[in-house]
Design a protein around this motif. Structure first.
Motif, PDB file in Angstrom:
ATOM      1  N   GLN A 196       7.649  57.841  17.919  1.00 56.53           N
ATOM      2  CA  GLN A 196       7.645  56.939  19.062  1.00 56.53           C
ATOM      3  C   GLN A 196       7.792  57.356  20.300  1.00 56.53           C
ATOM      4  O   GLN A 196       7.378  58.170  21.039  1.00 56.53           O
ATOM      5  CB  GLN A 196       9.123  56.670  19.231  1.00 56.53           C
ATOM      6  CG  GLN A 196       9.929  57.077  17.660  1.00 56.53           C
ATOM      7  CD  GLN A 196      11.254  57.424  18.306  1.00 56.53           C
ATOM      8  OE1 GLN A 196      11.791  57.176  18.687  1.00 56.53           O
ATOM      9  NE2 GLN A 196      12.008  58.417  17.284  1.00 56.53           N
ATOM     10  N   GLY A 197       6.502  56.177  20.949  1.00 57.40           N
ATOM     11  CA  GLY A 197       6.075  56.279  22.361  1.00 57.40           C
ATOM     12  C   GLY A 197       7.061  56.778  23.486  1.00 57.40           C
ATOM     13  O   GLY A 197       8.349  56.970  23.336  1.00 57.40           O
ATOM     14  N   GLY A 198       6.392  57.631  24.770  1.00 50.95           N
ATOM     15  CA  GLY A 198       7.797  57.990  25.134  1.00 50.95           C
ATOM     16  C   GLY A 198       8.467  56.737  26.447  1.00 50.95           C
ATOM     17  O   GLY A 198       8.245  55.804  26.529  1.00 50.95           O
ATOM     18  N   PHE A 199       9.096  57.675  27.354  1.00 54.22           N
ATOM     19  CA  PHE A 199       9.839  56.537  28.139  1.00 54.22           C
ATOM     20  C   PHE A 199       8.376  56.373  29.200  1.00 54.22           C
ATOM     21  O   PHE A 199       7.906  56.703  29.570  1.00 54.22           O
ATOM     22  CB  PHE A 199      10.648  57.567  28.617  1.00 54.22           C
ATOM     23  CG  PHE A 199      12.157  57.823  28.623  1.00 54.22           C
ATOM     24  CD1 PHE A 199      13.307  56.972  27.415  1.00 54.22           C
ATOM     25  CD2 PHE A 199      12.356  58.952  28.111  1.00 54.22           C
ATOM     26  CE1 PHE A 199      14.232  57.405  26.468  1.00 54.22           C
ATOM     27  CE2 PHE A 199      13.445  59.931  27.197  1.00 54.22           C
ATOM     28  CZ  PHE A 199      14.350  58.557  26.777  1.00 54.22           C
ATOM     29  N   THR A 200       9.322  54.710  29.593  1.00 57.91           N
ATOM     30  CA  THR A 200       7.940  54.074  30.312  1.00 57.91           C
ATOM     31  C   THR A 200       8.603  54.512  31.822  1.00 57.91           C
ATOM     32  O   THR A 200       8.129  54.418  32.727  1.00 57.91           O
ATOM     33  CB  THR A 200       8.742  52.605  30.172  1.00 57.91           C
ATOM     34  OG1 THR A 200       9.145  52.057  29.050  1.00 57.91           O
ATOM     35  CG2 THR A 200       7.551  51.595  30.300  1.00 57.91           C
ATOM     36  N   ALA A 201       9.695  54.528  32.061  1.00 60.48           N
ATOM     37  CA  ALA A 201      10.433  55.637  32.974  1.00 60.48           C
ATOM     38  C   ALA A 201      11.208  56.417  32.839  1.00 60.48           C
ATOM     39  O   ALA A 201      12.385  56.186  32.370  1.00 60.48           O
ATOM     40  CB  ALA A 201      10.771  53.621  34.296  1.00 60.48           C
ATOM     41  N   VAL A 202      11.726  57.070  34.727  1.00 60.70           N
ATOM     42  CA  VAL A 202      12.498  57.815  34.841  1.00 60.70           C
ATOM     43  C   VAL A 202      13.404  57.485  36.010  1.00 60.70           C
ATOM     44  O   VAL A 202      12.731  57.634  37.066  1.00 60.70           O
ATOM     45  CB  VAL A 202      11.360  59.929  34.607  1.00 60.70           C
ATOM     46  CG1 VAL A 202      12.987  60.707  34.495  1.00 60.70           C
ATOM     47  CG2 VAL A 202      11.639  59.679  33.006  1.00 60.70           C
ATOM     48  N   ALA A 241       7.244  58.854  48.562  1.00 57.81           N
ATOM     49  CA  ALA A 241       5.945  59.225  48.096  1.00 57.81           C
ATOM     50  C   ALA A 241       5.201  60.365  46.823  1.00 57.81           C
ATOM     51  O   ALA A 241       4.406  59.536  46.287  1.00 57.81           O
ATOM     52  CB  ALA A 241       5.194  59.972  49.308  1.00 57.81           C
ATOM     53  N   ALA A 242       5.833  61.027  47.087  1.00 58.91           N
ATOM     54  CA  ALA A 242       5.872  61.905  45.450  1.00 58.91           C
ATOM     55  C   ALA A 242       5.548  60.892  44.316  1.00 58.91           C
ATOM     56  O   ALA A 242       4.727  60.915  43.519  1.00 58.91           O
ATOM     57  CB  ALA A 242       6.415  62.927  45.469  1.00 58.91           C
ATOM     58  N   ALA A 243       6.799  60.710  44.058  1.00 55.06           N
ATOM     59  CA  ALA A 243       7.446  59.542  43.117  1.00 55.06           C
ATOM     60  C   ALA A 243       6.525  58.380  42.898  1.00 55.06           C
ATOM     61  O   ALA A 243       6.506  58.001  41.786  1.00 55.06           O
ATOM     62  CB  ALA A 243       9.165  59.127  43.190  1.00 55.06           C
ATOM     63  N   ALA A 244       6.281  58.045  43.560  1.00 55.03           N
ATOM     64  CA  ALA A 244       5.533  56.882  43.663  1.00 55.03           C
ATOM     65  C   ALA A 244       3.660  57.175  43.304  1.00 55.03           C
ATOM     66  O   ALA A 244       3.523  56.638  42.961  1.00 55.03           O
ATOM     67  CB  ALA A 244       5.406  56.073  45.301  1.00 55.03           C
ATOM     68  N   ARG A 245       3.469  58.156  44.063  1.00 59.22           N
ATOM     69  CA  ARG A 245       2.363  58.760  43.071  1.00 59.22           C
ATOM     70  C   ARG A 245       2.553  59.252  42.053  1.00 59.22           C
ATOM     71  O   ARG A 245       1.267  59.031  40.830  1.00 59.22           O
ATOM     72  CB  ARG A 245       1.985  60.426  44.140  1.00 59.22           C
ATOM     73  CG  ARG A 245       1.172  59.749  44.761  1.00 59.22           C
ATOM     74  CD  ARG A 245      -0.036  60.902  45.600  1.00 59.22           C
ATOM     75  NE  ARG A 245       1.549  62.374  45.797  1.00 59.22           N
ATOM     76  CZ  ARG A 245       2.216  62.665  47.182  1.00 59.22           C
ATOM     77  NH1 ARG A 245       2.151  62.096  47.994  1.00 59.22           N
ATOM     78  NH2 ARG A 245       2.766  63.649  46.902  1.00 59.22           N
ATOM     79  N   HIS A 246       3.086  59.583  40.696  1.00 64.44           N
ATOM     80  CA  HIS A 246       3.822  59.962  39.452  1.00 64.44           C
ATOM     81  C   HIS A 246       3.949  58.008  38.866  1.00 64.44           C
ATOM     82  O   HIS A 246       3.492  58.413  37.730  1.00 64.44           O
ATOM     83  CB  HIS A 246       4.314  60.192  39.314  1.00 64.44           C
ATOM     84  CG  HIS A 246       4.583  62.274  40.011  1.00 64.44           C
ATOM     85  ND1 HIS A 246       3.767  63.379  38.935  1.00 64.44           N
ATOM     86  CD2 HIS A 246       5.040  62.856  40.767  1.00 64.44           C
ATOM     87  CE1 HIS A 246       3.581  64.238  39.081  1.00 64.44           C
ATOM     88  NE2 HIS A 246       4.149  63.817  40.897  1.00 64.44           N
ATOM     89  N   GLY A 247       3.919  57.368  39.757  1.00 63.54           N
ATOM     90  CA  GLY A 247       4.370  56.305  39.604  1.00 63.54           C
ATOM     91  C   GLY A 247       5.579  56.361  37.922  1.00 63.54           C
ATOM     92  O   GLY A 247       6.081  57.560  37.601  1.00 63.54           O
ATOM     93  N   SER A 248       6.407  55.249  37.976  1.00 62.02           N
ATOM     94  CA  SER A 248       7.576  54.754  37.266  1.00 62.02           C
ATOM     95  C   SER A 248       8.253  56.429  37.085  1.00 62.02           C
ATOM     96  O   SER A 248       8.792  56.535  35.871  1.00 62.02           O
ATOM     97  CB  SER A 248       7.529  54.732  35.882  1.00 62.02           C
ATOM     98  OG  SER A 248       6.336  55.633  35.103  1.00 62.02           O
ATOM     99  N   LEU A 249       8.400  56.576  38.341  1.00 63.66           N
ATOM    100  CA  LEU A 249       9.969  57.636  38.779  1.00 63.66           C
ATOM    101  C   LEU A 249      10.769  57.841  39.921  1.00 63.66           C
ATOM    102  O   LEU A 249       9.839  57.144  40.552  1.00 63.66           O
ATOM    103  CB  LEU A 249       8.699  59.242  38.676  1.00 63.66           C
ATOM    104  CG  LEU A 249       9.810  60.891  39.075  1.00 63.66           C
ATOM    105  CD1 LEU A 249      10.725  60.907  38.562  1.00 63.66           C
ATOM    106  CD2 LEU A 249       8.699  61.630  39.585  1.00 63.66           C
TER     107      LEU A 249
END
Ligand SMILES: Cc1cc2nc3c(=O)[nH]c(=O)nc-3n(C[C@H](O)[C@H](O)[C@H](O)COP(=O)(O)OP(=O)(O)OC[C@H]3O[C@@H](n4cnc5c(N)ncnc54)[C@H](O)[C@@H]3O)c2cc1C
Length: 505
Positions: free
Chosen positions: A299-305, A455-463
């Motif tokens: 199954q694919g992973g989570f789209t966001a955390v 800023a770090a969360a935005a760099r990872h995207g979907s976190l």
């Protein structure tokens, strides 16, 4: 539950992992599901909660007819987010308003109980401050506003402590006698160690917009009169809880998620790490002693955390993913707190307990930070003919209190509070709850740290991150932030227009 929209399908849609089943995580999960349903977006939510029960700090304990809270004893109605949630969950009939007597609050000043005056006239005739202290307070009108306010997130040298602000605007005596205990009562913290801009951003706004606090009070009072608004709720609102205690709120949230086919609450899942894979996010956790990677297999992973666990836990979850982000999360300190419930027969307490309770300034040199007269605030928490007191000890200023034995803690509470309240004999009920990390402390630099985390969360995207460690420690603040973050997640994943006014701006 509303019917699922025709466009929804349970299948290969969006999948969001929410870590932490406290009020913040549960409210965010429900907001995600509600908004996705309204938009016709196929979105499933999985909540991972370490404990076997959801709710985090919101737990209500019952013991032989006594009812007391593990964490918060209520929430205020000065912000509508929690009341909106109450309506969403159909809990309005169980909502309890605190008794009117709770407007009366007390401070210990020079060893004596003083009622906090509710009007300027009462303040002038009170013994709360010396004449000199009152004159200095009145001089607030003449203190010029600081020019560098509102820059704490970008220039940490402008991030003033609550104590420094109090001294600058209202004088040293006010800061010691009134601000210090208020900060102990709300944050379990020290006014000398907390950032005004992060802990009480409204104060910064008032000084910035009006040039001072008295000027702000005058301007806001004028506006209220012009608009004919009621002003009797006071600046902080009215405290509410539920018939059955604060657990009713989180139980309602968990029930709504359990009944939703597109939501899953995994209890007893201690998350160790989150990992970014080619097909999405994986959550590694320990369940019943087994290490599990979720979702498993093909199954694919989570789209966001969304990590809504306390920041020290989120630091562990992100340690391998991003050490710098993890270090910023780990740097948010927490204050410890012991909550000591004492129950007495009514006739063994001389004080009328007609009020909310009392707070103890640090200069009084007591172990007790304060005591709430719980059964006066919400009648029904004690059996007939009994009264329930909720004492607090520890906090950032006295972590050593956490190492005292149960007997010693009770002894000190009785030594500090017994003579003030006229407590006679031994308590009929004693229950001690020790919170090793009770409340996040927004120290100077907090807003800059939040900017780095974002800023770090935005760099990872979907976190994303949510919870009391970031933008408000109260239940209300957590619920409001959860609604907003749910909006942001949906906007990022689907391009949907945010519902919350704050996000839309
Ligand atoms: C003693 C005390 C008194 C308070 N009084 C008030 C009050 O009167 N009014 C008020 O508004 N607020 C009060 N608060 C603050 C209020 O309790 C918090 O704002 C609120 O509970 C925070 O909710 P949360 O979901 O952010 O965090 P929490 O309630 O801490 O929930 C976090 C959840 O994450 C889970 N978790 C942790 N690690 C992991 C992991 N590795 N994997 C999976 N899950 C994990 C935890 O088990 C927990 O369930 C008080 C707090 C305390 C401690």
């Amino acid at each position: 539950m509303p019917e699922a929209s025709g466009q929804e399908s349970s299948g290969q849609g969006l999948k969001v992992a929410v870590i932490g089943g406290g009020v913040a995580g549960l409210a965010a999960a429900l907001a995600l599901r509600d908004r996705a349903r309204a938009l016709g977006v196929d979105l499933a939510v999985t909540v991972f909660e370490k404990d076997t029960e959801t709710g985090g700090n919101l737990r209500t304990l019952n013991q032989g007819g006594w009812q007391f809270e593990w964490g918060p004893n209520g929430f205020l109605d000065n912000e509508p987010a929690t009341l909106r949630l109450v309506d969403r969950l159909g809990l309005r009939p169980r909502l309890l308003r605190s008794s009117d007597a709770t407007r009366r609050r007390f401070l210990l000043v020079n060893g004596k109980l003083q009622e906090i005056p509710l009007s300027p006239k009462a303040f002038l005739s009170s013994k709360m401050l010396s004449t000199r202290g009152k004159l200095r307070m009145a001089g607030e009108l003449l203190v010029p506003g600081r020019r560098d306010l509102g820059r704490a997130a970008v220039d940490i040298t402008t991030d003033e402590t609550i104590d420094r602000f109090g001294e600058r605007r209202l004088g040293r005596e006010f800061a010691n006698v009134m601000l210090d205990p208020m900060v102990k009562g709300v944050f379990g913290g020290e006014s000398k160690q907390l950032s005004l801009a992060a802990a009480f951003p409204r104060m910064v706004e008032l000084e910035r917009e009006h040039g001072g606090l008295f000027r702000a009070m005058i301007a806001l009072g004028r506006e209220k009169r012009r608009k004919g608004r009621r002003t009797d709720a006071g600046p902080t609102g009215v405290l509410h809880s539920f018939d059955g205690g604060m657990a009713v709120l989180v139980d309602g949230l968990a029930r709504a998620l359990d009944e939703d086919a597109q939501a899953e609450v995994v209890r007893g899942a201690d998350v160790a790490a989150i990992t970014r894979m080619a097909d999405g996010w994986r959550v590694s956790c320990s369940i019943d002693g087994y290490s599990v990677s979720w979702p498993s297999g093909e199954q694919g992973g989570f789209t966001a955390v969304l990590d809504a666990a306390p920041s020290h836990a989120a630091a562990r979850h992100t340690a391998a993913l991003d050490p710098a982000l993890s270090a910023d999360l780990a740097a948010i300190p927490y204050a410890p707190m012991a909550v000591i419930a004492l129950g007495y027969p009514r006739d063994k307490v001389d004080h009328d307990l007609n009020g909310f309770g009392l707070l103890v300034p640090g200069q009084e040199k007591r172990t007790a930070l304060g005591v709430l007269w719980s059964s006066s605030i919400f009648p029904g928490l004690a059996p007939d003919g009994r009264v329930l007191l909720r004492c607090m000890a520890g906090g950032a200023g006295n972590p050593g209190a956490m190492t005292l034995s149960d007997d010693e803690l009770v002894k000190r509470m009785l030594a500090d509070l017994g003579p003030l309240l006229g407590l006679r004999g031994e308590p009929e009920l004693v229950n001690i709850i020790r919170h090793g990390r009770a409340i996040a402390q927004y120290v100077p630099g907090h807003l800059a740290r939040l900017a780095a985390i974002d800023a770090a969360a935005a760099r990872h995207g979907s976190l994303w991150f949510a919870g009391s460690a970031y933008r408000g420690i109260a239940v209300n603040a957590c619920v409001k932030e959860s609604e907003m973050v749910a909006d942001k997640i949906l906007a990022a994943l689907t391009g949907a227009r945010p519902q919350s006014a704050e996000v839309a701006r």
